[in-house]
Design a protein around this motif. Structure first.
Motif, mmCIF file in Angstrom:
data_model
loop_
_atom_site.group_PDB
_atom_site.id
_atom_site.type_symbol
_atom_site.label_atom_id
_atom_site.label_comp_id
_atom_site.label_asym_id
_atom_site.label_seq_id
_atom_site.Cartn_x
_atom_site.Cartn_y
_atom_site.Cartn_z
ATOM 1 N N GLY A 17 0.803 -1.209 0.000
ATOM 2 C CA GLY A 17 0.000 0.000 0.000
ATOM 3 C C GLY A 17 0.841 1.266 0.000
ATOM 4 N N HIS A 19 -4.860 1.112 2.053
ATOM 5 C CA HIS A 19 -5.631 1.080 3.293
ATOM 6 C C HIS A 19 -6.658 2.214 3.272
ATOM 7 C CE1 HIS A 19 -6.549 1.415 7.591
ATOM 8 N NE2 HIS A 19 -6.148 0.147 7.680
ATOM 9 N N ASP A 57 -7.444 4.323 5.351
ATOM 10 C CA ASP A 57 -6.951 5.573 5.943
ATOM 11 C C ASP A 57 -6.201 6.438 4.934
ATOM 12 O OD1 ASP A 57 -8.059 4.809 8.318
ATOM 13 O OD2 ASP A 57 -6.174 4.132 9.227
#
Length: 391
Positions: free
Chosen positions: A292, A322, A324
């Motif tokens: 990621g 992710h 976030d």
């Protein structure tokens, strides 16, 4: 900038006309035609590279890419009064792609080769190509017209010619006029459209597994444009730092990874990505980064390019990221849209919501109706006007 995109006869895109703005977000459930729309844009880009026939061959040839439903869908069928049935074909088989922009517009029409040409029966033949001025096709606005093998300038295109000017009478049915004819004096419009389309960029995922070349040092060269596979990431980041928006690069990395700083290590002419993170005594190499993290750095290099294209198309940029990181990615996309037109195809609700907060983001939600991809909420009043040249 492209104002209208039109596709006819390609997979589930039976007759799709979309309005485009500066930042466009394409959404929809699985199977609604988002990937087909992305591939249709790539085919338009291939026309300027003279690879559209080869690209269709990789998809199985023209029969595998044509609209598989009936030629017309009657209103009684849509109401459920009668089942979907095939009818005798009234029109010629065609796959059409086109766009309207400033100042020129372009379209290409592909079909089956003549029956006598049986050596390559699955290869499509280019039947028509047109470049015109303005958004809506009209014969009076045509600048360059291709009809089968004949390519000519429209009457009055040049001050010295009130009759059509023939550029060639023997253009191969597999060659695009954009890529094969160069006449900047008599047809500068063709050169302008070709160079514009050739500058389009397409990104649809990067390889970040343990054996990916992105994780190993690469020879460093001046790289203002990240390659489609991202293998020149270290050189692209170095180019941004030296010749691009260095502050935006630092801000983007800090936004996604607080306290972090990306740099490029050089040893013997080879570049390697290094990421310094808060709390660590040494920087992490590309081989140590998570999929990621590395993928986010790839999107950073692609979107902060020092040589902004007229159009950039991103296919599911949220893959392997992710949740976030998606708000930071959305802010990066919005920043890139200040200098280039963007089309983003996404499944992620988080990314969709984050981009939707920007008032300049135009959302294009696709849905299926009797196997056909349509734009949600389309009406005769909000669908851009579009006309195809007649064969």
């Amino acid at each position: 900038m492209i104002h209208t995109l039109a596709v006819s006869g390609y997979r589930s895109l039976r007759n799709l006309v979309l309005p485009l703005g500066r930042l466009n977000l394409v959404t929809g459930a699985n199977g609604t035609g988002k990937s087909s729309l992305y591939r249709a844009l790539r085919l338009l880009g291939d026309a300027a590279l003279n690879t559209v026939v080869a690209s269709l061959a990789r998809e199985g040839g023209l029969p595998s890419t044509l609209w598989a439903g009936p030629e017309t869908i009657a209103r009684s069928v849509r109401k459920g009064e009668f089942p979907v049935e095939g009818t005798p074909r009234q029109k010629t088989v065609s796959l059409k792609l086109g766009f309207a922009g400033d100042p020129y517009s372009y379209c290409i029409d592909l079909g089956y080769p003549p029956p006598a040409q049986t050596a390559f029966p699955l290869d499509p033949a280019i039947k028509r190509e047109c470049i015109w001025h303005g958004g809506i096709y009209r014969r009076a606005s045509v600048l360059v017209d291709r009809n089968n093998r004949l390519v000519q300038l429209a009457p009055g295109t040049t001050a010295k010619h009130e009759e059509p000017v023939v550029l060639t009478k023997d253009l191969s049915s597999t060659d695009s006029m954009l890529a094969t004819i160069g006449d900047p004096q008599r047809a500068p419009e063709m050169l302008a459209v070709r160079e514009s389309i050739r500058g389009w960029r397409f990104y649809e995922g990067f390889r970040t597994d343990s054996a990916s070349p992105v994780r190993t040092p690469q020879v460093g060269t001046f790289t203002p444009v990240l390659n489609n596979d991202g293998t020149d990431l270290p050189a692209a980041l170095k180019t941004i730092r030296l010749f691009g928006d260095r502050a935006a690069l630092d801000r983007t990395v800090e936004d996604a990874f607080p306290g972090s700083h990306v740099d490029v290590d050089e040893q013997g002419g080879r570049f390697e990505v290094r990421l310094r993170q808060h709390g660590l005594l040494r920087p992490l190499s590309a081989a140590e980064l998570s999929d990621g993290t590395l993928r986010y750095l790839l999107w950073t290099a692609a979107l902060l390019t020092p040589r902004a294209p007229e159009l950039m198309v991103l296919n599911e940029p949220e893959t392997s990221l992710h949740p976030d990181l998606l708000p930071a990615l959305a802010r990066l996309i919005v920043h890139a849209a200040e200098t280039t037109q963007l089309v983003v195809v996404s499944h992620s609700q988080l990314l969709i919501q984050a981009l939707g907060l920007n008032p300049k983001c135009s959302r294009l939600h696709l849905e299926k109706s009797f196997g056909e991809t349509v734009l949600e909420g389309r009406t005769l009043f909000n669908t851009p006007k579009w006309e195809w040249p007649v064969r």
